[in-house]
Design an enzyme around this catalytic site. Structure first.
Site: not given
Ligand code: FAD
Length: 558
Positions: A279-280, A413, A509, A532, A534
């Site tokens: 990824t960049e 995956r 809560g 991995e 989207a």
């Protein structure tokens, strides 16, 4: 409606839905094909229908997988109830998704209408998913040990499961909260024993120093170990072998014999640890457009440019960088190669490495809401030297980096589905424990109908997701199962989001407090549908194409 009739009714409904699903595939294929070939632009013009079709496919497959327990003589009454609960949920959802697909093209699907309004289906829904039935399933869960979605592992895999579950409970779990809340780096106290247990060599063939004796064996062992570790911590343990898995498979697919002999035994030992830099900042999903430059230098290549989200880049001694070795950008993914960048190991959130030859690599960890421990880094490469020997596949590997990476991603995956299973299991068990002990309005939470129903649906989805992951893991050659591995990942990751959400809700809560582990499960699970591949990219670029292309191939052959 007795249980035999319930089983028959669910099985029949799924078989009918499978037929309608095939008609929907034919319809979409006819609208997206030109001269018998799939046209990517046309698929893009029908993204909503494609997304619905993909989800219908995933839910149908999950329901078919989980329903197999009905014919398993070892299955318990609870297993059967959960299988039917998920099947009924899925039937409703698949009907609605397929209606969406037909509506998109203004077509009618009378078989779908008939099924949706059939008395058999109505009776089945009434029997399995009305409030009292769900509560009954919830009550049965309240008495169980939380072992949901039982799969027949066989003796050896059971031993592996026990070994990793014990380690996860005794060693990982006590450290997990601290690592998450203080954003620490995964400590050697976890890495060293996991190296000794052979974790990093699970997917690597024996001949290259790993423990895998075959594709099937390595998939199943990897799934079992990953699921067990992820139950204690997705980030600090369950995800440790994702990167070695991707890199090892890329090397096995495309590496020269020399590269395999040099790197695989070392990766199997967990020394060096690895990272994957694809990824960049400007390109994530659109891998074909990656722009980090590799230019020829004396004896190798210089890398220049930025990568982002490179997980574990600090501790890694080896980073697989997907870079553009051919400057002609019109080549798209055919201009990309996979290069192995070596670097020293750094602890912490920032590092700077000067190569001595003038090359430089800097890294800065991106603060995140979850998935803490390995840290995901912004990287900047400046004149960074990588020798020719470290180009995967050598000269012949140039331009093939995309394919090598994708071959690694298939196992990745499947492994991510196992990670999701582990997180779901942890969240479900925590919710079950809490619902038993917490009293509201004078009674245990678990005794209320809505809580029982929630737990029943969570457990049913967990069972379906596990059955699906293990059934795909058992496919003889996962290398050819691109569509299936993506479907499993899609389904499991969304399921983890849903189950961790419900678990946190059951805690009320205190579930929102950092001190409670369900808050960690919730933020950790959220990332699973992003990396991995989207969710949207898996659906629109991998799965729907796989489904439609398979249909068009069958048409051609007929
Ligand atoms: C914690 C974490 C760890 C990571 N680890 C790594 C790692 O180790 N190595 C690595 O290389 N990367 C890693 N990634 C990056 C991850 O793989 C990317 O974030 C992912 O591929 C999506 O790319 P992007 O963020 O650029 O989103 P974009 O590509 O900008 O997409 C944004 C959104 O639009 C959707 N979308 C994209 N294209 C289309 C389209 N054509 N039609 C419809 N919708 C579309 C996407 O699905 C997404 O929802 C990590 C990410 C995270 C959050």
């Amino acid at each position: 409606m007795n249980s035999v009739l319930q089983a028959k009714s669910a099985t029949d409904a799924l078989a009918q839905l499978r037929q309608v699903f095939e008609s929907a595939v034919a319809l979409l294929a006819s609208r997206c094909a030109v001269d018998g070939h799939l046209d990517g632009r046309r698929v893009d013009e029908r993204q909503v229908a494609s997304f619905d079709l993909v989800w219908a496919s995933a839910e149908l497959l999950a329901a078919e997988s989980v329903l197999r327990v009905l014919t398993d003589c070892d299955a318990t009454e609870l297993d059967r109830r959960l299988a039917l609960t998920y099947a009924v949920e899925a039937i409703g959802s698949v009907i609605s998704r397929l209606e969406g697909v037909f509506l998109e093209f203004d077509c009618s699907a009378p078989e779908l209408q008939m099924l949706a309004t059939s008395t058999d289906l109505r009776d089945l829904r009434l029997a399995i998913c009305n409030g009292a039935s769900l509560q009954q399933t919830g009550n049965a869960l309240a008495d169980c040990d939380g072992e949901i979605g039982r799969v027949d592992l066989g003796e050896e895999l059971l031993m592996v499961q026990n070994q990793f579950r014990r380690f996860a409970a005794d060693v990982v779990a006590p450290l997990a909260e601290r690592i998450h809340r203080l954003d620490l780096t995964v400590p050697e106290a976890l890495l060293t024993p996991l190296r000794e247990m052979g974790l990093f060599g699970l997917s690597i063939p024996e001949e290259y120093g790993g423990v895998a004796t075959g594709d099937l064996d390595s998939n199943m062992t990897m799934i079992v170990a990953t699921e067990a570790l992820s139950e204690a911590s997705l980030a600090a343990a369950g995800s440790l072998i994702t990167r070695p898995e991707i890199l090892a498979r890329a090397l096995i697919t495309g590496g020269t014999e020399e590269q395999k002999r040099k790197w695989l035994p070392r990766i199997a030992l967990g020394d060096p640890l690895c990272a994957i830099a694809i990824t960049e900042p400007d390109f994530g999903s659109d891998v074909a457009s990656l722009s980090l430059r590799a230019t020829r230098a004396q004896g190798g290549w210089h890398l220049d440019g930025a990568k982002t989200w490179c997980t574990f880049a600090g501790k890694a001694g080896l980073i697989m960088v997907v870079a553009r070795t051919d400057p002609d950008r019109s080549l798209g993914h055919r201009g990309l190669s996979a290069l192995l960048a070596e670097k020293p190991v750094y602890e912490g959130h920032d590092f700077e490495y000067e190569q001595g030859t003038g090359g430089r690599l800097t890294g800065r960890a991106i603060p995140t809401i979850g998935y803490r421990g390995m840290h995901s880094f912004d990287l900047s490469f400046q004149n960074f030297f990588v020798p020719d020997a470290n180009v995967i596949g050598g000269e012949k590997g140039l331009g093939r980096g995309f394919y090598f990476t994708m071959s690694g991603m298939i196992g990745g995956r499947l492994q991510t589905a196992a990670r999701a299973s582990g997180v779901m299991r942890a969240a479900f068990r925590a919710a079950l424990r809490y619902a038993r002990q917490r009293k509201v309005f004078g009674s245990p939470l678990v005794s209320y109908q809505l809580t029982g129903a929630k737990l029943a649906k969570m457990a049913a989805r967990l069972a379906a997701s596990r059955q699906l992951a293990y059934s795909v893991g058992r496919l003889p050659s996962i290398g050819g199962a691109h569509t299936e591995a993506s479907l499993v990942k899609l389904f499991a990751c969304r399921s983890a989001e849903m189950i961790t959400r419900e678990a946190l809700q059951i805690f009320g809560g205190i579930g929102y407090a950092e001190e409670t582990s369900v808050s960690r499960y919730f933020v950790d699970a959220r990332v699973l549908s992003i990396f991995e591949g989207a969710e949207e990219i898996l659906a629109l670029k991998v799965i729907v194409k796989g489904l439609l292309e398979q249909y068009l191939e069958r048409q051609k052959a007929a």
